[in-house]
Enzyme design. Structure first.
Site, PDB file in Angstrom:
ATOM      1  N   ARG A  24     -41.704  15.097 -48.799  1.00 13.99           N
ATOM      2  CA  ARG A  24     -42.745  15.218 -47.781  1.00 13.99           C
ATOM      3  C   ARG A  24     -44.019  14.510 -48.229  1.00 13.99           C
ATOM      4  NH1 ARG A  24     -41.552  21.462 -45.739  1.00 13.99           N
ATOM      5  NH2 ARG A  24     -39.328  21.070 -45.438  1.00 13.99           N
TER       6      ARG A  24
ATOM      7  N   ARG B 223     -47.469  23.072 -53.120  1.00 14.55           N
ATOM      8  CA  ARG B 223     -47.327  22.003 -52.135  1.00 14.55           C
ATOM      9  C   ARG B 223     -47.077  20.698 -52.882  1.00 14.55           C
ATOM     10  NH1 ARG B 223     -48.848  22.031 -46.904  1.00 14.55           N
ATOM     11  NH2 ARG B 223     -49.975  23.966 -47.242  1.00 14.55           N
TER      12      ARG B 223
ATOM     13  N   GLU C  88     -46.008  31.166 -47.446  1.00 21.23           N
ATOM     14  CA  GLU C  88     -44.695  30.900 -46.861  1.00 21.23           C
ATOM     15  C   GLU C  88     -43.662  30.480 -47.910  1.00 21.23           C
ATOM     16  OE1 GLU C  88     -44.722  27.952 -43.737  1.00 21.23           O
ATOM     17  OE2 GLU C  88     -42.572  27.577 -43.977  1.00 21.23           O
TER      18      GLU C  88
ATOM     19  N   SER D  81     -38.510  29.934 -43.699  1.00 19.98           N
ATOM     20  CA  SER D  81     -38.851  29.781 -42.288  1.00 19.98           C
ATOM     21  C   SER D  81     -37.565  29.555 -41.524  1.00 19.98           C
ATOM     22  CB  SER D  81     -39.767  28.567 -42.139  1.00 19.98           C
ATOM     23  OG  SER D  81     -40.036  28.352 -40.780  1.00 19.98           O
TER      24      SER D  81
ATOM     25  N   ARG E 123     -41.481  27.060 -54.486  1.00 22.81           N
ATOM     26  CA  ARG E 123     -42.245  28.247 -54.077  1.00 22.81           C
ATOM     27  C   ARG E 123     -41.560  29.539 -54.528  1.00 22.81           C
ATOM     28  NH1 ARG E 123     -45.220  26.855 -48.295  1.00 22.81           N
ATOM     29  NH2 ARG E 123     -46.250  24.983 -49.093  1.00 22.81           N
TER      30      ARG E 123
END
Length: 436
Positions: free
Chosen positions: A271, A286, A358, A361, A398
RNA sequence: GGAAAGGUGCAAGAGUGGUUGAAUUGGCACGCCUGGAAAGCGUGUGUGCCGGCAACGGUACCGCGGGUUCGAAUCCCGCCCUUUCCGCCA
């Protein structure tokens, strides 16, 4: 892609959805007029083409007669050829107009996001609803020490090397080393075993895909800036294995009796994080690349909502097995991705940030992706678009952050949750004497 | 990277520029036959779009995209993919 019938027959549904998302409502009438324009031209073309085909059919026999010496048909043949020729010209013009009109309907259509679920909370990013809170954050004060963040723990344990990640690849890159690397592998193994037991087929998909696959899953819309593209080969690095998993059955008609088809994909995720400068600049919350086990299902649209619930239940069970405190959010309409009608996030407690972040998801995309990717299923006579659902089971970075921070002890060691021990072969991660 | 061959319906596999959505075989479905089954016989067997309440009609699709032609699975051009051989390589 939406079902065009929705826009033709029940535009009010689309209007309501656009409003809930905070999207442009005028697109509906724009599409409707483009559509009726296209339909007119299409009908016109079809009937003229039918006429032309009939005409053409009578030419062959006449030419046959001519060849066998019957010159009396020459006049008739010439007239026919002239008429057919004129018709061909007209047909070309209509076809061109029709194609332009069609492109316009497609252009407008592709800017529509999926119809939001009326059960989803209305509003923007901050308007999520907390459905449930599971487990309790530890009271480190009561335990008598200040928790270290994952960066520090990663160093102490020799598990995460952020400095060298930056040296070699730039910011937002990292190395997992020693127990860090082993921890990821154990988590992947645990996730894959979990998924397999739940009826998912384990998959290691390609993480480079063609534009079609990227587009079909809805990642080349507004999300395009976050996607890595290799221009020399016109391939994309996937941001999630949702992409190759969804595209796996592209252009296929599945046997309805095989549904739901469930896959658990393990792949790296890339990403660009283009719009997130300044956010989470430290640590590995991130990053530009991480590994993930992703759940994906192709199912009967009638079962999509219940499949979505199951996905959420799987995620909750997995986080619970890791003994992490977390909460579950029902994401608001304005914050849903293009393909999703509803989305549930699980956020794990991060002690040093004093907040939930988060970690998983899950989205119900109904038939939005399958329309673009042309994935249908057949039960009796008719082939219907299938529903697609995706959900994170285990995002490595994460999850590692959450485990290190939540299960740390005063001396910097980390207690491994019971369910993970057999996969890791260790009960405790202990600080290394010297960082190499 | 070099060379060659090839991409047709669920599968195998034909196909002369004209009535081919496409022979044939197999598979599958239904029916007949049978006490039941096999064999045999018969019928059927794609998808999208447009119109229609429907029956149905029209149109498009023979890897993808263009072109030639009154008419293209069939001719021409470009691309993609697959297979085989050679080279390189984890």
């Amino acid at each position: 892609m939406l079902d065009p019938k929705l826009l033709r027959d029940t535009p009010e549904v689309v209007i309501a959805s656009q409003r809930a998302r905070g999207a442009d409502e005028s697109l509906i009438s724009a599409w409707q007029s483009a559509d009726s324009n296209w339909r007119n031209l299409n009908t016109k073309y079809d009937s003229l083409r039918a006429e032309q085909k009939n005409l053409s059919k009578s030419i062959g026999p006449l030419q046959g007669k001519l060849k066998s010496g019957d010159n009396s048909v020459q006049g008739e043949l010439d007239a026919l050829m002239q008429k057919a020729s004129a018709m061909a010209d007209e047909l070309n013009q209509i076809a061109a107009a029709r194609d332009t009109a069609e492109a316009e309907t497609v252009r407008i259509m592709s800017s529509f996001a999926n119809i939001v679920d009326t059960a989803a909370p209305i509003g923007g990013e901050e308007d999520f609803k907390v459905i449930e809170t599971v487990g309790k954050p530890r009271d480190f004060k009561a335990e008598g020490f200040t928790p270290k963040d994952h960066i520090e723990l990663g160093e102490i344990l020799g598990a995460i090397d952020i400095e060298r990640g930056a040296k070699v690849s730039g910011s937002r890159f990292y190395y997992l080393t020693g127990v860090g690397a082993l921890l990821e592998m154990a988590l992947v193994r645990m996730a894959m075993e979990f998924a397999t037991k739940a009826g998912f087929t384990a998959v290691i998909p390609p993480s480079l895909v063609r534009p079609q696959a990227m587009e079909g899953t809805g990642f080349l819309g507004q999300a395009a800036v976050d996607v890595y593209h290799l221009s020399a080969d016109d391939l994309y690095l996937v941001g999630t294995s949702e992409v190759p998993l969804a595209a796996y059955h592209m252009d296929e008609i599945l046997d309805g009796r095989d549904l739901p088809l469930r896959y658990a994909g393990f792949s790296p995720c890339f990403r660009r994080e283009a719009g997130s400068h300044g956010k989470d600049t430290k640590g590995i919350i991130r990053v530009h690349w991480f590994d993930k086990v992703e759940l994906f299902s192709f199912c009967d649209p009638k079962d999509a909502a219940s499949e979505h619930e199951k996905f959420l239940a799987f995620e909750k069970e997995f986080l619970s097995a890791l003994e992490l405190p977390f909460r579950v959010l029902d994401i608001a309409t304005g914050d849903l991705g293009m393909s999703a009608i509803r989305k549930f996030d699980c956020e794990a407690w991060i002690p040093t940030q004093d907040t939930y972040r988060e970690v998983t998801s899950t989205s119900n995309c109904t038939t939005f992706q399958s329309r673009r990717l042309r994935i249908r299923s057949k039960v009796s006579d008719s082939a219907e678009y299938v529903a697609t659902l995706n959900g994170t089971l285990m995002a490595s970075t994460r999850t590692i952050v959450a485990i290190l921070e939540n299960h740390q002890q005063a001396d910097g060691s980390v207690k491994i949750p019971k369910a993970l021990v057999p996969h890791l072969g260790m009960e405790v991660l202990t600080p290394v004497a010297k960082r190499i």
